[in-house]
Scaffold this active site. Structure first.
Site, PDB file in Angstrom:
ATOM      1  N   GLY A   1       0.792  -1.219   0.000  1.00 56.85           N
ATOM      2  CA  GLY A   1       0.000   0.000   0.000  1.00 56.85           C
ATOM      3  C   GLY A   1       0.826   1.271   0.000  1.00 56.85           C
ATOM      4  O   GLY A   1       0.400   2.281   0.562  1.00 56.85           O
TER       5      GLY A   1
ATOM      6  N   MET B   1      -4.332  -5.790  -7.300  1.00 55.03           N
ATOM      7  CA  MET B   1      -3.890  -6.718  -8.331  1.00 55.03           C
ATOM      8  C   MET B   1      -4.996  -7.670  -8.784  1.00 55.03           C
ATOM      9  O   MET B   1      -4.845  -8.880  -8.770  1.00 55.03           O
ATOM     10  CB  MET B   1      -2.663  -7.490  -7.839  1.00 55.03           C
ATOM     11  CG  MET B   1      -1.497  -6.596  -7.441  1.00 55.03           C
ATOM     12  SD  MET B   1      -1.006  -5.409  -8.723  1.00 55.03           S
ATOM     13  CE  MET B   1      -0.304  -6.504  -9.930  1.00 55.03           C
TER      14      MET B   1
ATOM     15  N   HIS C   1      -0.684   3.144 -13.414  1.00 52.85           N
ATOM     16  CA  HIS C   1      -0.008   2.086 -14.178  1.00 52.85           C
ATOM     17  C   HIS C   1       1.454   2.490 -14.368  1.00 52.85           C
ATOM     18  O   HIS C   1       1.727   3.648 -14.694  1.00 52.85           O
ATOM     19  CB  HIS C   1      -0.691   1.902 -15.536  1.00 52.85           C
ATOM     20  CG  HIS C   1      -0.088   0.808 -16.344  1.00 52.85           C
ATOM     21  ND1 HIS C   1      -0.276  -0.520 -16.042  1.00 52.85           N
ATOM     22  CD2 HIS C   1       0.722   0.848 -17.424  1.00 52.85           C
ATOM     23  CE1 HIS C   1       0.393  -1.254 -16.915  1.00 52.85           C
ATOM     24  NE2 HIS C   1       1.011  -0.450 -17.758  1.00 52.85           N
TER      25      HIS C   1
ATOM     26  N   THR D   1     -11.466   1.854 -17.559  1.00 51.73           N
ATOM     27  CA  THR D   1     -12.522   1.453 -18.482  1.00 51.73           C
ATOM     28  C   THR D   1     -12.456  -0.059 -18.619  1.00 51.73           C
ATOM     29  O   THR D   1     -11.545  -0.706 -18.077  1.00 51.73           O
ATOM     30  CB  THR D   1     -12.347   2.122 -19.859  1.00 51.73           C
ATOM     31  OG1 THR D   1     -11.077   1.736 -20.399  1.00 51.73           O
ATOM     32  CG2 THR D   1     -12.432   3.643 -19.755  1.00 51.73           C
TER      33      THR D   1
ATOM     34  N   ASP E   1      -6.048  -0.831 -19.006  1.00 47.06           N
ATOM     35  CA  ASP E   1      -5.033   0.209 -19.154  1.00 47.06           C
ATOM     36  C   ASP E   1      -5.230   1.097 -20.382  1.00 47.06           C
ATOM     37  O   ASP E   1      -4.270   1.551 -20.993  1.00 47.06           O
ATOM     38  CB  ASP E   1      -3.620  -0.412 -19.171  1.00 47.06           C
ATOM     39  CG  ASP E   1      -3.269  -1.117 -17.879  1.00 47.06           C
ATOM     40  OD1 ASP E   1      -3.801  -0.720 -16.821  1.00 47.06           O
ATOM     41  OD2 ASP E   1      -2.485  -2.086 -17.918  1.00 47.06           O
TER      42      ASP E   1
ATOM     43  N   GLN F   1       8.262   8.283  -8.276  1.00 47.69           N
ATOM     44  CA  GLN F   1       7.428   9.266  -8.974  1.00 47.69           C
ATOM     45  C   GLN F   1       5.935   8.985  -8.789  1.00 47.69           C
ATOM     46  O   GLN F   1       5.131   9.908  -8.704  1.00 47.69           O
ATOM     47  CB  GLN F   1       7.770   9.317 -10.464  1.00 47.69           C
ATOM     48  CG  GLN F   1       9.121   9.925 -10.745  1.00 47.69           C
ATOM     49  CD  GLN F   1       9.248  11.316 -10.153  1.00 47.69           C
ATOM     50  OE1 GLN F   1       8.391  12.173 -10.365  1.00 47.69           O
ATOM     51  NE2 GLN F   1      10.310  11.545  -9.401  1.00 47.69           N
TER      52      GLN F   1
END
Length: 193
Positions: free
Chosen positions: A12, A94, A113, A145, A149, A177
């Site tokens: 997490g 996951m 992602h 959606t 990805d 990042q």
């Protein structure tokens, strides 16, 4: 109140970055938003401990206890709904979600992602970026959606691919990042209303 529900499967670290950003950035005062719950498909997920320590409601249910993806997703939605989510955030969750689940939260379901989408959807993104000779890699926050990805991009962060990178070293820089990108993307979503 704009409730944010975060779904995790493990440590997490992105969830923790979001929780810290919400606290430090005073999202409740500024946007009327809060992280209301953290749910996991793995009861032993370490991130649940962090969430509890920050006074956030948690729940866990193993996907292995359900006969089908649809049954698990229905139980997951039933656990999410009491929190009246304005936003459902996948942070290292996951599991590939069923079309019914995705449609239920359409427009308010986001994911991060570890590639610069549309490049390298799916798994093994860092290895694939290195093998393709990419000079840059990064991470993307996007709306979820039905197509894996491929949802609308909300924000991205870029890192260089170094000559001596391995998938592990590149993944480490990208993750650093991600911890900045995901809170920034959520704050942008909250700002836009």
């Amino acid at each position: 109140m704009k409730n944010i529900v975060i779904l995790i499967s493990g440590e997490g670290s992105n969830m923790a970055a979001i929780v810290r950003a919400a606290e430090e950035g005073r999202w409740t005062e500024r946007f009327g938003a809060r992280v209301a719950a953290v749910l996991s498909n793995r009861p032993e997920a370490a991130g649940l401990v962090f969430a509890r320590e920050h006074g956030i409601a948690t729940a866990a249910m193993s996907h292995k206890d359900f006969a089908t993806r649809e049954a698990f997703d229905a139980a997951l939605a039933a656990a999410i709904e009491p929190h009246a989510p304005a936003l459902v955030v996948l942070a290292g969750f996951m599991r590939i979600l069923t079309p019914g689940f995705v449609e239920r939260y359409a427009g308010r379901l986001i994911n991060i992602h570890p590639s610069l989408l549309p490049a390298f959807p799916g798994l093994n993104t860092h290895q694939r970026a290195i093998e393709a000779g990419c000079r840059v890699a990064g991470a993307t926050v996007h709306q979820v959606t039905v197509e894996l990805d491929h949802g609308p991009i909300l924000d991205q962060a870029v890192v260089p691919v170094l000559a001596d990178d391995t998938p592990a070293t590149l993944a480490e820089r990208v993750l650093t990042q991600e911890h900045r990108l995901y809170p920034r993307a959520i704050e942008g979503w909250l700002r836009r209303g």
